[in-house]
Design an enzyme around this catalytic site. Structure first.
Site, PDB file in Angstrom:
ATOM      1  N   ASP A  72       0.838  -1.198   0.000  1.00 51.54           N
ATOM      2  CA  ASP A  72       0.000   0.000   0.000  1.00 51.54           C
ATOM      3  C   ASP A  72       0.878   1.255   0.000  1.00 51.54           C
ATOM      4  OD1 ASP A  72      -2.201   1.601   0.070  1.00 51.54           O
ATOM      5  OD2 ASP A  72      -2.740   1.184   2.146  1.00 51.54           O
ATOM      6  N   ARG A  73       1.632   1.401  -1.089  1.00 46.32           N
ATOM      7  CA  ARG A  73       2.613   2.489  -1.168  1.00 46.32           C
ATOM      8  C   ARG A  73       1.985   3.833  -1.514  1.00 46.32           C
ATOM      9  NH1 ARG A  73       5.247   6.160  -1.289  1.00 46.32           N
ATOM     10  NH2 ARG A  73       7.479   6.450  -1.584  1.00 46.32           N
ATOM     11  N   LYS A  74       0.812   3.805  -2.167  1.00 47.60           N
ATOM     12  CA  LYS A  74       0.110   5.031  -2.579  1.00 47.60           C
ATOM     13  C   LYS A  74       1.041   5.975  -3.347  1.00 47.60           C
ATOM     14  CE  LYS A  74      -3.423   5.001   1.056  1.00 47.60           C
ATOM     15  NZ  LYS A  74      -2.983   3.865   1.887  1.00 47.60           N
ATOM     16  N   TYR A  75       1.622   5.453  -4.407  1.00 49.00           N
ATOM     17  CA  TYR A  75       2.500   6.274  -5.243  1.00 49.00           C
ATOM     18  C   TYR A  75       1.745   7.494  -5.767  1.00 49.00           C
ATOM     19  CZ  TYR A  75       5.635   2.215  -5.359  1.00 49.00           C
ATOM     20  OH  TYR A  75       6.472   1.178  -5.018  1.00 49.00           O
ATOM     21  N   THR A 102      -0.744   0.227  -4.606  1.00 50.39           N
ATOM     22  CA  THR A 102      -1.757   1.274  -4.702  1.00 50.39           C
ATOM     23  C   THR A 102      -1.136   2.530  -5.289  1.00 50.39           C
ATOM     24  OG1 THR A 102      -1.318   1.864  -2.390  1.00 50.39           O
ATOM     25  CG2 THR A 102      -3.218   0.441  -2.830  1.00 50.39           C
TER      26      THR A 102
END
Length: 474
Positions: free
Chosen positions: A302-305, A331
């Site tokens: 869940d890195r949310k780049y 993500t």
């Protein structure tokens, strides 16, 4: 017959108040027409409004069993209001666009899943407006199978709605309305023949019934998925009979592995935040991948780049974490635009990319707007083969049954934490919000017995998934 006399009286009144016009017009669906019905003017004529509502009640509604009325916005709203009072039934309001604040609901009013709603409309050509209202009501778990209308233009609307299991009952068809106007010398035979020829030759486009993704089984959706990771995940869910994703927001590698050892057989996906692990090593990644293989679950980082494409590609491939080497999916925010999708897709040496595009968040007061969500979905439509799905909160965010809705913020009982995280129950998130994979974190990992708690979540979520695909939403 008294009702026939009143129908003729209504037809004449509609003509006299200019609600029926003859000439050259364009309908909402883009069709040219020699006759146009502008029923918006009826709000200025209480006697016409009263006659319409009375006739609808007597000829189309009396004896029907339903719980609510809903007028198609906006022309049908005053008629629906009058009918609601006449028949002593609850009225619901459908918004054309969801509010960007408060509850953000499309349907206003008090109702329960499984109750029946009758739609009220003024005129149908293709039936698209009735269908839009039907779909929004059905998304709330309401049963919608009938629409009562003032005029059917006989151009395919009734047939379109029948394909979507909505039966139409009308006061007038175009044919009998024209016959009444000829009978009472309001129009001549040439005008009537022109309209009859038009009806015979001109039809609205067919509205083909689409597959509602939330009613399809995971097995069927795996066949429809074009993204390899989405196909794998849907297959795992169907095989293991679980749609539970565990969020392991722990700072100790050994604690994460210990929890997964206990609960791995009950989950389809594990969600990590690798950058919060204080004792991260490559051995942790090896152990994590080994558990994923043994228990048959996928790994979501869940890195949310959310950076420019070049930077994201480096974050994905390089650094101490080398996410691309072990995460099945990640993500990604759509904020930087479609370049961020292209960047991840262009990374060499990666067998298959899984991307969950963040369309909505579960935190209170987040700044994501309706327009932002719509633009995010447009990006996804261009790159559907690269996307595994969306992180979102609502079933109507997207339609593609080959994509997966990942929904966080779930506990066995509704609640809110001290940081504005809003939690929904398994029933609400599955039946109302349309989740496919549900993320649970603290509800399991903070429990005294994670291995006991994970089964409770798994069974509650699967039970509601089975209820959903069976169509039995009561």
């Amino acid at each position: 017959m008294e009702s026939q006399h009143e129908l003729e009286e209504l037809a004449i009144k509609l003509y006299n108040i200019d609600a029926i016009k003859f000439g050259d017009f364009i309908t909402k669906t883009g069709l040219k027409t020699p006759v146009y019905f502008d029923l918006r003017v009826i709000v200025s004529y209480p006697d016409v409004m009263e006659l319409i509502s009375t006739l609808l009640h007597v000829t189309a509604i009396k004896g029907k069993d339903f719980d609510h009325l809903c007028g198609v916005p906006y022309t049908a709203l005053p008629i629906a209001t009058l009918l609601s009072v006449q028949v002593k039934k609850s009225m619901l309001l459908r918004r054309k666009e969801a509010k960007s604040y408060g509850t953000k609901k499309m349907i206003e009013g008090h109702y329960k899943v499984g109750e029946t709603c009758l739609i009220i409309e003024d005129v149908i050509t293709s039936g698209s407006s009735v269908l839009e209202t039907t779909q929004d009501l059905r998304k709330e778990g309401l049963k919608v199978n009938e629409a009562v209308i003032i005029l059917d233009r006989e151009q395919g609307g009734s047939e379109n709605l029948a394909r979507h299991e909505v039966q139409v009952k009308s006061l007038f068809t175009m044919t009998n309305l024209i016959e009444i106007l000829v009978k009472h010398n309001k129009i001549n035979i040439d005008t009537a023949n022109n309209v009859h020829s038009y009806i015979k030759e001109t039809h609205a486009p067919k509205i083909v019934k689409t597959q509602d993704r939330v009613l399809l089984s995971y097995e069927k959706r795996a066949e429809l998925a074009s993204n390899a990771v989405a196909k794998r995940l849907l297959t795992i869910m169907a095989t293991k009979k679980t749609n539970l994703c565990l969020s392991v927001d722990l700072t100790s590698a050994s604690n994460i592995l210990d929890v997964l050892e206990k609960v791995g057989e009950h989950i389809c996906l594990v969600k990590t935040h690798v950058d919060i692990i204080e004792d991260f090593t490559t051995d942790f990644i090896s152990s994590l991948k080994s558990l994923a293989k043994r228990f048959n679950f996928l790994i979501l980082e869940d890195r949310k780049y959310a950076d420019i494409g070049n930077t994201v590609a480096l974050q994905y491939l390089k650094g101490i974490y080398k996410v691309a080497e072990w995460a099945d999916c990640v993500t990604v925010h759509s904020l930087p635009g479609e370049g961020i999708i292209k960047a991840i897709a262009s990374c060499n040496g990666v067998n298959s990319q899984g991307i969950f595009l963040i369309a909505e968040m579960s935190s209170e007061g987040n700044l994501i707007t309706g327009d932002y969500i719509n633009e995010t979905v447009k990006i996804a439509e261009k790159y559907s083969s690269l996307l595994t799905g969306f992180v979102c909160q609502n079933r109507d965010t997207f339609k593609n049954p080959g994509l997966i809705q990942l929904t966080p913020g779930v506990q066995l009982e509704s609640s809110k934490d001290n940081f504005g995280q809003i939690y929904n129950t398994p029933e609400k998130v599955m039946l109302e919000k349309g989740a496919d994979v549900v993320v649970v974190g603290r509800g399991i990992i903070a429990a005294k017995s994670p291995e006991t708690e994970v089964i409770k979540y798994k069974e509650a979520l699967w039970k509601n998934y089975m209820k959903r695909v069976s169509g039995k939403m009561e």
